[in-house]
Scaffold this motif. Structure first.
Motif, PDB file in Angstrom:
ATOM      1  N   LYS A 229       0.824  -1.215   0.000  1.00  0.00           N
ATOM      2  CA  LYS A 229       0.000   0.000   0.000  1.00  0.00           C
ATOM      3  C   LYS A 229       0.854   1.259   0.000  1.00  0.00           C
ATOM      4  N   ASN A 232       2.401   1.050  -4.127  1.00  0.00           N
ATOM      5  CA  ASN A 232       1.189   1.056  -4.957  1.00  0.00           C
ATOM      6  C   ASN A 232       1.411   1.798  -6.278  1.00  0.00           C
ATOM      7  N   ASN A 236      -4.678   1.379  -9.699  1.00  0.00           N
ATOM      8  CA  ASN A 236      -5.662   0.767  -8.817  1.00  0.00           C
ATOM      9  C   ASN A 236      -7.030   0.756  -9.508  1.00  0.00           C
ATOM     10  N   GLU A 238      -9.955   0.275  -8.424  1.00  0.00           N
ATOM     11  CA  GLU A 238     -11.010   0.967  -7.679  1.00  0.00           C
ATOM     12  C   GLU A 238     -10.963   2.472  -7.927  1.00  0.00           C
ATOM     13  N   LYS A 239      -9.768   3.012  -8.040  1.00  0.00           N
ATOM     14  CA  LYS A 239      -9.642   4.447  -8.318  1.00  0.00           C
ATOM     15  C   LYS A 239     -10.109   4.770  -9.732  1.00  0.00           C
ATOM     16  N   ALA A 242     -13.841   4.806  -9.647  1.00  0.00           N
ATOM     17  CA  ALA A 242     -14.366   5.960  -8.907  1.00  0.00           C
ATOM     18  C   ALA A 242     -14.558   7.179  -9.798  1.00  0.00           C
ATOM     19  N   THR A 243     -13.883   7.223 -10.941  1.00  0.00           N
ATOM     20  CA  THR A 243     -14.073   8.343 -11.873  1.00  0.00           C
ATOM     21  C   THR A 243     -15.373   8.202 -12.658  1.00  0.00           C
ATOM     22  N   ASN A 252     -17.746  -3.306  -5.995  1.00  0.00           N
ATOM     23  CA  ASN A 252     -16.592  -4.042  -5.483  1.00  0.00           C
ATOM     24  C   ASN A 252     -16.981  -5.466  -5.100  1.00  0.00           C
TER      25      ASN A 252
END
Length: 474
Positions: A229, A232, A236, A238-239, A242-243, A252
């Motif tokens: 982490k 990194n 990612n 997930e990032k 998120a956009t 998820n």
């Protein structure tokens, strides 16, 4: 260093031809290399390359004016300036992250469109809009309700690089190492460049990553990209999501469910404890942004009972298969435990990566006319065991032509530690009896560990059996 993208460059060059106005849209997820592609394309062209970011409309135009060497630029003066320049020579205008401009100044968007369908109609103006947000580019540019929807001559989605282009980032890595690195990077240039940097390959420096010289380099690369982490360095997933998406909780969960191998709607519904009519819209949203895809048996595309979902990119699969289920270890920095989890299920993960590589090999060899048949469509076929909740079928099934007649190509892809024997060849041929084939049949067996002598002997005597090793594919 620019690698690959031959087809994309050809399409952009085709768009650039002609002496009248044309509009293109270039989209793709974060890190896939859209900006690098457009920069490569724009070389030696009279281009304005502007990247919009989230700010006010006034500030956007100030920045654009600085780029063009103009003071007090507004939307009207920009359009008039382009008209003047285009009357003398062809103008290439690339606006990266264009939705940021539209959100800041919708009047600029409308005026630009008015010029494209009006004053610029017979002028050599080539306008390219780019964005890594699928939802926004659809809303503001190429969606049905956008003012540009009927004026786009090229809609280009940039996807991750394939196995063969990706291998150029891995230097002298062995075929097995290259397959693994391709898997965890997913062919995403953002990840590939950092792996090349870690491997000390020239032309990919400047990311603050010291080259790895240890024997366990695959472990160290994996740790630096995803498992630690504190570093990194990898992209990612997930990032990225998120956009595009507002709340990630169930997305998820669904992706972690898919990564476990639960890929049918009823299985996903039971796992996440949501009814099917809730699960399907979530899956549709993930498909809309290219995170997952819906698979159907290649000869039964209308059979709803044979529908399953899968994660598109193997880097995303890696994250949801290994990091998300062990997120406590990730948050605590327990790298060794995370790596142990990777090693425990590595063969299962690499089987998915290997099937993807085999599919690319088939398409590539067919395009080069290196096979006794041509491939027109690649998919798969399976039967469901509803009681056990499992499926059984082929890793790949392709439809194509041989000597002008229909042909069906059946393939199994073995990623294991022992050479494949004749028994597995017979199993493949026997299994094809479940499926009504079209025309001649060809049987392909891919193996990362090679083939036993008895399998080689049989295949050499039967012309429609092909044995292909990972070493040959590298």
């Amino acid at each position: 260093m620019f690698i690959g993208r031959k087809n994309e460059i050809e399409k952009l060059n085709g768009f650039y031809e002609g002496e009248t106005v044309s509009v293109a849209v270039v989209s793709g997820s974060i890190g896939v290399g859209k900006t690098s592609l457009l920069q490569e394309f724009a070389q030696e062209k009279n281009a304005i390359f502007f990247e919009a970011y989230e700010t006010t409309g006034k500030h956007q135009l100030e920045r654009l004016g600085q780029l063009m060497g103009m003071e007090a630029l507004d939307a009207a003066s920009f359009c008039k300036e382009i008209s003047e320049r285009a009357s003398k020579e062809k103008q290439l205008i690339i606006i990266d992250q264009y939705p940021n401009f539209v959100k800041a100044d919708s009047e600029f968007d409308r005026l630009l469109h008015d010029y494209v369908v009006g004053e610029w109609k017979d002028l050599p103006v080539k306008l390219i809009f780019c964005s890594d947000a699928f939802v926004l580019i659809d809303k503001h540019v190429n969606g049905k309700k956008a003012i540009w929807s009927k004026d786009i001559s090229l809609d280009l989605e940039v996807k991750p690089l394939g196995f063969y282009d990706s291998c150029q980032f891995f230097g002298d890595a062995s075929p097995k190492e290259a397959a693994y690195l391709y898997g965890i990077t997913g062919g995403i240039p953002y990840n590939l460049v950092r792996v090349a940097n870690l491997l000390g390959i020239g032309g990919f420096k400047g990311y603050g990553l010291s080259p790895i010289t240890r024997d366990d380099k695959l472990k160290e690369i994996t740790v630096k990209l995803f498992l630690d982490k504190n570093t990194n360095f990898g992209l990612n997933p997930e990032k990225v999501m998120a956009t595009e998406l507002r709340e990630l909780a169930y997305y998820n969960y669904m992706l972690a469910t898919l990564a476990k191998g639960l890929n049918r709607v009823n299985q996903i519904s039971a796992e996440v404890e949501k009814p099917k009519d809730v699960v399907v819209p979530y899956l549709n949203s993930l498909m809309a942004i290219g995170i997952c895809t819906k698979d159907t048996a290649i000869t039964e595309i209308t059979n709803r009972k044979k529908t399953r979902y899968s994660i598109v990119n193997t880097s995303t699969l890696f994250w949801y298969k290994f990091v998300v289920p062990n997120v406590d270890d990730y948050n605590c920095g327990n790298v060794e435990k995370l790596w142990a989890a990777v090693e425990e299920s590595l063969d299962d993960y690499m089987k998915t990566v290997f099937i993807k590589i085999c599919g690319e090999y088939l398409a590539d060899q067919s395009e080069k006319n290196q096979l006794p048949f041509t491939v027109e469509e690649i998919g798969n076929w399976w039967v469901n065991d509803d009681e056990a909740g499992t499926t059984d079928g082929f890793d790949l099934v392709s439809l194509g032509k041989c000597d002008g007649k229909s042909a069906t190509i059946f393939a199994q892809c073995y990623y294991n530690h022992e050479p494949i024997e004749v028994a597995q060849l017979k199993l493949l041929i026997e299994k094809t009896k479940q499926l009504h084939r079209q025309g001649d049949a060809f049987y392909l067996v891919f193996s990362n560990a090679g083939f036993h002598e008895n399998a080689v002997t049989i295949s050499s005597a039967i012309k429609n059996i092909m044995l292909i090793t990972l070493d040959e594919m590298r």
